[in-house]
Design a protein around this motif. Structure first.
Motif, PDB file in Angstrom:
ATOM      1  N   VAL A 124       9.915  -0.431  -6.288  1.00 21.15           N
ATOM      2  CA  VAL A 124      10.883  -1.213  -5.525  1.00 21.15           C
ATOM      3  C   VAL A 124      10.393  -1.424  -4.095  1.00 21.15           C
ATOM      4  CG1 VAL A 124      13.196  -1.146  -4.488  1.00 21.15           C
ATOM      5  CG2 VAL A 124      12.895  -0.580  -6.906  1.00 21.15           C
ATOM      6  N   LEU A 125       9.860  -0.362  -3.498  1.00 24.87           N
ATOM      7  CA  LEU A 125       9.351  -0.468  -2.124  1.00 24.87           C
ATOM      8  C   LEU A 125       8.201  -1.470  -2.039  1.00 24.87           C
ATOM      9  CD1 LEU A 125       9.331   3.282  -0.995  1.00 24.87           C
ATOM     10  CD2 LEU A 125      10.865   1.474  -0.204  1.00 24.87           C
ATOM     11  N   LEU A 126       7.300  -1.410  -3.015  1.00 25.06           N
ATOM     12  CA  LEU A 126       6.118  -2.269  -2.986  1.00 25.06           C
ATOM     13  C   LEU A 126       6.413  -3.712  -3.380  1.00 25.06           C
ATOM     14  CD1 LEU A 126       3.516   0.162  -4.589  1.00 25.06           C
ATOM     15  CD2 LEU A 126       3.367  -0.802  -2.285  1.00 25.06           C
ATOM     16  N   LEU A 127       7.129  -3.881  -4.478  1.00 28.61           N
ATOM     17  CA  LEU A 127       7.288  -5.210  -5.063  1.00 28.61           C
ATOM     18  C   LEU A 127       8.472  -6.000  -4.506  1.00 28.61           C
ATOM     19  CD1 LEU A 127       6.525  -4.336  -8.794  1.00 28.61           C
ATOM     20  CD2 LEU A 127       4.948  -5.144  -7.025  1.00 28.61           C
ATOM     21  N   ILE A 128       9.534  -5.299  -4.135  1.00 30.59           N
ATOM     22  CA  ILE A 128      10.725  -5.997  -3.654  1.00 30.59           C
ATOM     23  C   ILE A 128      10.761  -6.067  -2.125  1.00 30.59           C
ATOM     24  CG2 ILE A 128      13.255  -5.970  -3.568  1.00 30.59           C
ATOM     25  CD1 ILE A 128      13.265  -4.826  -6.367  1.00 30.59           C
ATOM     26  N   PHE A 129      10.445  -4.943  -1.482  1.00 29.44           N
ATOM     27  CA  PHE A 129      10.534  -4.918  -0.022  1.00 29.44           C
ATOM     28  C   PHE A 129       9.174  -5.114   0.661  1.00 29.44           C
ATOM     29  CE2 PHE A 129      14.297  -2.609  -1.441  1.00 29.44           C
ATOM     30  CZ  PHE A 129      15.278  -3.256  -0.701  1.00 29.44           C
ATOM     31  N   GLY A 130       8.106  -5.135  -0.130  1.00 30.92           N
ATOM     32  CA  GLY A 130       6.789  -5.383   0.437  1.00 30.92           C
ATOM     33  C   GLY A 130       6.322  -4.347   1.435  1.00 30.92           C
ATOM     34  N   GLU A 131       6.770  -3.115   1.257  1.00 25.53           N
ATOM     35  CA  GLU A 131       6.388  -2.040   2.173  1.00 25.53           C
ATOM     36  C   GLU A 131       4.891  -1.743   2.065  1.00 25.53           C
ATOM     37  OE1 GLU A 131       7.634  -0.319   4.546  1.00 25.53           O
ATOM     38  OE2 GLU A 131       9.674  -1.122   4.503  1.00 25.53           O
ATOM     39  N   ARG A 132       4.282  -1.512   3.199  1.00 22.27           N
ATOM     40  CA  ARG A 132       2.861  -1.165   3.229  1.00 22.27           C
ATOM     41  C   ARG A 132       2.610   0.128   4.013  1.00 22.27           C
ATOM     42  NH1 ARG A 132       3.277  -3.988  -0.283  1.00 22.27           N
ATOM     43  NH2 ARG A 132       2.192  -5.930  -0.791  1.00 22.27           N
ATOM     44  N   SER A 133       3.688   0.824   4.346  1.00 20.87           N
ATOM     45  CA  SER A 133       3.549   2.094   5.054  1.00 20.87           C
ATOM     46  C   SER A 133       3.009   3.153   4.099  1.00 20.87           C
ATOM     47  CB  SER A 133       4.909   2.546   5.604  1.00 20.87           C
ATOM     48  OG  SER A 133       4.857   3.900   6.035  1.00 20.87           O
ATOM     49  N   PHE A 134       1.821   3.676   4.414  1.00 20.96           N
ATOM     50  CA  PHE A 134       1.217   4.674   3.540  1.00 20.96           C
ATOM     51  C   PHE A 134       2.114   5.901   3.403  1.00 20.96           C
ATOM     52  CE2 PHE A 134      -1.274   8.568   3.064  1.00 20.96           C
ATOM     53  CZ  PHE A 134      -1.927   8.303   1.866  1.00 20.96           C
ATOM     54  N   ALA A 135       2.690   6.346   4.522  1.00 15.51           N
ATOM     55  CA  ALA A 135       3.531   7.546   4.499  1.00 15.51           C
ATOM     56  C   ALA A 135       4.757   7.341   3.613  1.00 15.51           C
ATOM     57  CB  ALA A 135       3.958   7.913   5.919  1.00 15.51           C
ATOM     58  N   LEU A 136       5.378   6.163   3.717  1.00 15.88           N
ATOM     59  CA  LEU A 136       6.576   5.888   2.924  1.00 15.88           C
ATOM     60  C   LEU A 136       6.244   5.767   1.445  1.00 15.88           C
ATOM     61  CD1 LEU A 136       9.579   5.342   2.892  1.00 15.88           C
ATOM     62  CD2 LEU A 136       9.106   2.930   3.359  1.00 15.88           C
ATOM     63  N   ILE A 137       5.173   5.072   1.118  1.00 20.74           N
ATOM     64  CA  ILE A 137       4.767   4.935  -0.286  1.00 20.74           C
ATOM     65  C   ILE A 137       4.387   6.294  -0.869  1.00 20.74           C
ATOM     66  CG2 ILE A 137       3.115   3.884  -1.871  1.00 20.74           C
ATOM     67  CD1 ILE A 137       5.208   1.980  -0.644  1.00 20.74           C
ATOM     68  N   ALA A 138       3.668   7.090  -0.073  1.00 22.91           N
ATOM     69  CA  ALA A 138       3.288   8.434  -0.529  1.00 22.91           C
ATOM     70  C   ALA A 138       4.540   9.268  -0.804  1.00 22.91           C
ATOM     71  CB  ALA A 138       2.413   9.116   0.512  1.00 22.91           C
ATOM     72  N   TYR A 139       5.526   9.155   0.088  1.00 27.99           N
ATOM     73  CA  TYR A 139       6.782   9.883  -0.104  1.00 27.99           C
ATOM     74  C   TYR A 139       7.463   9.446  -1.396  1.00 27.99           C
ATOM     75  CZ  TYR A 139      11.728  10.973   0.402  1.00 27.99           C
ATOM     76  OH  TYR A 139      13.010  11.401   0.165  1.00 27.99           O
ATOM     77  N   SER A 140       7.513   8.143  -1.629  1.00 34.82           N
ATOM     78  CA  SER A 140       8.186   7.633  -2.825  1.00 34.82           C
ATOM     79  C   SER A 140       7.500   8.111  -4.104  1.00 34.82           C
ATOM     80  CB  SER A 140       8.249   6.104  -2.792  1.00 34.82           C
ATOM     81  OG  SER A 140       6.954   5.535  -2.921  1.00 34.82           O
ATOM     82  N   ILE A 141       6.181   8.206  -4.062  1.00 34.48           N
ATOM     83  CA  ILE A 141       5.430   8.690  -5.233  1.00 34.48           C
ATOM     84  C   ILE A 141       5.716  10.172  -5.470  1.00 34.48           C
ATOM     85  CG2 ILE A 141       3.116   9.147  -6.134  1.00 34.48           C
ATOM     86  CD1 ILE A 141       2.206   6.571  -4.729  1.00 34.48           C
ATOM     87  N   VAL A 142       5.795  10.929  -4.378  1.00 35.18           N
ATOM     88  CA  VAL A 142       6.133  12.361  -4.499  1.00 35.18           C
ATOM     89  C   VAL A 142       7.526  12.528  -5.105  1.00 35.18           C
ATOM     90  CG1 VAL A 142       6.635  14.459  -3.199  1.00 35.18           C
ATOM     91  CG2 VAL A 142       4.614  13.117  -2.646  1.00 35.18           C
TER      92      VAL A 142
END
Length: 209
Positions: free
Chosen positions: A159-177
């Protein structure tokens, strides 16, 4: 630094509030950890005590996770800064650990799904809202809380990547965790789902079943 440590400890204490245990013992004379799946969470409360108790437990668990993250505003960090984001992640971890290993309930708690959802709501509410809709959709179709929780968690980074287009490494890493944590805490449920022995949720009261 001292302030941050105190905030993290307070987040752990908030997470340690064993709502399922306290409500079960106070109003029903039952320790939910001795019945059902033996977890001190909303799902097992629903199985053992019914929907009314489960709704209160779920609300309290979500709220304590959300409040734990809002403690970051007491740090003095600038909103939106890397420092406050990193503190929020630490507060999330502390609250979830508190729920799983509660100091007020002999360190025997639940899986932390509702607390994690509430805490993550304080980190990125819009994405969590979509994940909640995914949870509801899967649950309506299957009646499996475990499967619904895992699907919602796995969808979070997507959702972060595809819908909101987030590119924050820290946020994406958190979401994966978050996604991996939900899979790890539901590893026994995964086995039961594969074997066809996982329990579906019924909204009937315990004495009606």
């Amino acid at each position: 630094m001292v302030v941050n440590i105190l905030l993290i400890l307070l987040a752990y204490v908030l997470g340690s509030i064993p709502s399922a245990v306290w409500i079960g013992k106070k109003f029903y004379g039952i320790d939910v950890r001795e019945h059902g799946s033996h977890n001190a969470g909303a799902t097992n409360t629903l199985r053992v005590l019914g929907s009314r108790a489960a709704a209160v437990v779920f609300a309290m668990d979500v709220l304590k996770g959300f409040l734990a993250v809002t403690l970051s505003h007491l740090s003095g960090y600038f909103p939106g800064s890397d420092a406050i984001f990193n503190l929020k992640i630490a507060l999330v971890a502390a609250a979830v650990l508190g729920h799983i290993f509660p100091i007020f309930a002999d360190f025997k708690g639940g899986k932390g799904v509702a607390t994690l959802a509430g805490a993550t709501l304080g980190v990125y509410p819009a994405a969590v809202g979509i994940c909640v809709l995914i949870f509801i959709a899967v649950f309506i179709l299957t009646r499996y809380v475990s499967l619904s929780s895992m699907c919602a968690g796995i969808s979070f980074p997507l959702v972060l990547l595809l819908i909101f287009g987030e590119r924050s490494f820290a946020l994406i890493a958190y979401s994966i965790v978050v996604a991996l944590l939900l899979i790890f805490t539901h590893r026994k449920n995964i086995k039961r789902l594969i074997n066809g022995t996982e329990s579906k949720i019924s909204f009937k009261k315990k004495n009606e079943q």
